[in-house]
Design an enzyme around this catalytic site. Structure first.
Site, PDB file in Angstrom:
ATOM      1  N   THR A   1       1.471  -2.515   6.969  1.00  0.00           N
ATOM      2  CA  THR A   1       0.042  -1.318   7.471  1.00  0.00           C
ATOM      3  C   THR A   1      -0.945  -1.947   7.477  1.00  0.00           C
ATOM      4  OG1 THR A   1       1.005  -0.580   5.778  1.00  0.00           O
ATOM      5  CG2 THR A   1      -0.844   0.356   5.851  1.00  0.00           C
TER       6      THR A   1
ATOM      7  N   SER B   1       4.899   0.887  -1.054  1.00  0.00           N
ATOM      8  CA  SER B   1       5.848   0.784  -1.644  1.00  0.00           C
ATOM      9  C   SER B   1       5.563  -0.496  -2.956  1.00  0.00           C
ATOM     10  CB  SER B   1       6.896   0.880  -1.123  1.00  0.00           C
ATOM     11  OG  SER B   1       6.952  -0.118  -0.475  1.00  0.00           O
ATOM     12  N   GLY B   2       6.344  -0.735  -3.373  1.00  0.00           N
ATOM     13  CA  GLY B   2       6.602  -1.967  -4.205  1.00  0.00           C
ATOM     14  C   GLY B   2       8.036  -2.039  -5.040  1.00  0.00           C
ATOM     15  N   ARG B   3       8.354  -3.565  -5.008  1.00  0.00           N
ATOM     16  CA  ARG B   3       9.135  -3.856  -5.518  1.00  0.00           C
ATOM     17  C   ARG B   3       9.173  -5.141  -6.222  1.00  0.00           C
ATOM     18  NH1 ARG B   3      11.142  -6.326  -0.117  1.00  0.00           N
ATOM     19  NH2 ARG B   3       8.718  -7.814   0.296  1.00  0.00           N
TER      20      ARG B   3
ATOM     21  N   ALA C   1       0.652  -0.841  -0.109  1.00  0.00           N
ATOM     22  CA  ALA C   1       0.036   0.046  -0.271  1.00  0.00           C
ATOM     23  C   ALA C   1       0.913   1.237   0.196  1.00  0.00           C
ATOM     24  CB  ALA C   1      -1.096  -0.140   0.904  1.00  0.00           C
TER      25      ALA C   1
ATOM     26  N   HIS D   1      -2.811 -12.331  -3.469  1.00  0.00           N
ATOM     27  CA  HIS D   1      -2.800 -11.668  -2.233  1.00  0.00           C
ATOM     28  C   HIS D   1      -2.307 -11.597  -1.298  1.00  0.00           C
ATOM     29  CE1 HIS D   1      -5.754 -10.455   1.925  1.00  0.00           C
ATOM     30  NE2 HIS D   1      -4.854  -9.966   1.476  1.00  0.00           N
ATOM     31  N   ASP D   2      -1.490 -10.530  -1.295  1.00  0.00           N
ATOM     32  CA  ASP D   2      -0.801 -10.888  -0.354  1.00  0.00           C
ATOM     33  C   ASP D   2       0.124 -10.895   0.906  1.00  0.00           C
ATOM     34  OD1 ASP D   2      -1.775  -8.583   0.995  1.00  0.00           O
ATOM     35  OD2 ASP D   2       0.137  -6.758   0.550  1.00  0.00           O
ATOM     36  N   THR D   3      -1.172 -11.110   1.548  1.00  0.00           N
ATOM     37  CA  THR D   3      -0.941 -11.715   3.242  1.00  0.00           C
ATOM     38  C   THR D   3      -1.267 -13.663   2.238  1.00  0.00           C
ATOM     39  OG1 THR D   3      -2.773  -9.650   3.882  1.00  0.00           O
ATOM     40  CG2 THR D   3      -2.517 -11.746   5.118  1.00  0.00           C
TER      41      THR D   3
ATOM     42  N   GLY E   1       6.654  -6.827   7.206  1.00  0.00           N
ATOM     43  CA  GLY E   1       7.905  -5.614   7.327  1.00  0.00           C
ATOM     44  C   GLY E   1       8.199  -5.353   8.941  1.00  0.00           C
TER      45      GLY E   1
END
Length: 492
Positions: free
Chosen positions: A259, A12-14, A10, A236-238, A406
């Site tokens: 976040t 940053s991206g990488r 939400a 979904h990142d989770t 993180g």
């Protein structure tokens, strides 16, 4: 044996390369970029084409580092989406889930469709920004998107469409919409019809580990690279983060913290009963036909917004110094419920914290140390509340808690979580979403035979710090006061 994982958060991206050396997993970040919402008029959007541009830079940088990427996967936050027209053109920038256009819409929908009916069909917790209510908001104001749209694509599906030209819905993200029925294992067409959304917007759903297209010729020519297959990971990142939990016991409790914080346990089938409905738990799809029985918690959003506010005021904010000030502040003086709707919007977070304390007859925190301590103590005490709820709704007792993401960089968060729940916290890996993305691509390739085997490799490849609980009696007493001030006492 490198694969490329796009991990979009939400803020940053990488682009992260996953490499395997002698059965040990390594990850290497090749590109990072900010992902800031854009305000246009009164609306809050994602800058989706900027994200697409930065993803292309990730492909270029992987090439520049001499890596031959075998496959690509994308994971991101949930619930948000783009609408594509009949000609394949994107119709407007996707809305940000914090945009207020959904204000009051969930309540309106629930007057027409009972909450029990929606939960029985979907097993998903009620959050005002769920996809179903975002769509109902568009329907309510007769948005042109409802008239001109042909396809709904969740954020990773949309970006994958830009890069491959293929349209599919990935399972883990589809389940978060509150429009997916885990009993039929498909979109709930009746619910979609009741909300007034075009049924043809919702196409086929694919499982994590499915190949879903090749990089478009136009993109390969633009970047001067070879084509590469895209794999639908746990988008979904989770879902990706939980796939990377290095647990060899079962069942286990997890906390994916950033976040947002998401706490729960992994189950073989959704738990859809009165207890999970009353506790507002959710059943989101996972890797290898699992489900994530969990509850959303506001997470470090309040902490991050407070720091942003101070920086905008021109204050010199040092992260480690703030943690030191919090550690020195008197404990258990101020409590907030991080999930109160007061804290959902951006901006003025210190004022909101003081307002909450005033409303609940507490003395307001004044110094930076007091404010940060209030945020972190309140968050970890809310973790205890949800940890115990997870044990109740799942029917399992957990010996400790696995923390990933993180947020575990915050040593006070980890230590105070162990203190609050009175059980050990196992913190790691930090890069859980990217690692989970990578291992699903490797499971597709046959590098790992199962999720269990992949988790064993993760445990052997990345450090995990153990935090033992301290000061149990003081934290128990603080918890009793916390549930009183936050009006959770009735639910304990």
């Amino acid at each position: 044996m490198s694969v490329l994982a796009y991990d979009l958060g939400a803020s940053s991206g990488r682009a992260v390369l996953g490499l395997l050396h002698n059965s040990r997993i390594e990850i290497r970040e090749v590109h990072r970029f900010s992902n800031n919402p854009v305000f246009a008029g009164e609306r809050m959007h994602w800058d989706i084409l900027r994200i697409l541009h930065e993803m292309k830079q990730g492909l270029l940088k992987a090439k520049q580092e001499g890596e031959t990427v075998r496959s690509v996967g994308i994971d991101s936050w949930a619930v948000d989406f783009g609408i594509v027209g009949k000609d394949g053109e994107l119709l407007g920038n996707p809305y940000h889930y914090r945009d207020p256009h959904t204000s009051g819409v969930m309540e309106e929908v629930l007057t027409k469709i009972p909450a029990e009916t929606i939960f029985r069909k979907t097993g998903i917790q009620f959050l005002p920004f769920n996809t179903i209510y975002q769509l109902a908001a568009l329907k309510k104001r007769d948005s042109y998107l409802m008239r001109e749209g042909a396809h709904l694509l969740m954020i990773p599906d949309l970006l994958r469409f830009f890069l491959t030209g293929e349209k599919q819905h990935e399972f883990t993200n589809a389940t978060t919409t509150q429009l997916f029925n885990p009993v039929t294992n498909d979109w709930d067409r009746e619910l979609i019809h009741q909300v007034g959304i075009p049924e043809e917007w919702f196409g086929s759903i694919v499982a994590p580990g499915t190949e879903v297209g090749m990089l478009r010729t136009a993109v390969t020519k633009e970047l001067g690279i070879s084509s590469v297959p895209f794999i639908a990971v746990a988008e979904h990142d989770t879902g990706s983060a939980i796939a990377a939990v290095p647990a060899n016991e079962g069942p286990f409790a997890y906390l994916s913290c950033g976040t947002w914080s998401l706490m729960g346990t992994e189950v073989d089938a959704p738990v859809m009963n009165e207890k999970t409905l009353a506790s507002n738990f959710t059943n989101e799809g996972g890797v290898d036909h699992t489900y994530r029985l969990l509850k959303n918690i506001m997470g470090l959003w309040i902490f991050q917004e407070t720091i942003r506010e101070w920086e905008q005021e021109g204050l010199n904010v040092n992260y480690n110094k703030l943690l030191g000030l919090a550690e020195q502040a008197t404990p258990f003086q101020h409590f907030i419920d991080p999930d109160d709707s007061l804290f959902l919007p951006a901006g003025n977070m210190t004022s909101r914290i003081r307002e909450y304390c005033k409303q609940t007859n507490q003395r307001s925190p004044e110094t930076q140390g007091e404010i940060i301590r209030c945020i972190l103590e309140s968050l970890t005490l809310k973790y205890r509340y949800v940890f115990e709820l997870t044990e109740q709704v799942s029917g399992h007792s957990f010996s400790g808690l696995h923390m990933v993401g993180g947020g575990i960089h915050n040593r006070l968060l980890c230590a105070w979580t162990a203190n609050a729940i009175g059980k050990p916290v196992y913190a790691g890996p930090v890069e859980a979403s990217a690692i989970g993305n990578v291992i699903v691509q490797w499971i597709h390739e046959g590098v790992f035979s199962s999720l269990t085997e992949a988790r064993k490799a993760i445990k052997e490849s990345f450090p995990v710090l153990t935090y033992e609980p301290e000061g149990s009696e003081a934290w128990k007493e603080a918890y009793l006061r916390y549930v009183k001030y936050t009006n959770l006492a009735a639910y304990v």
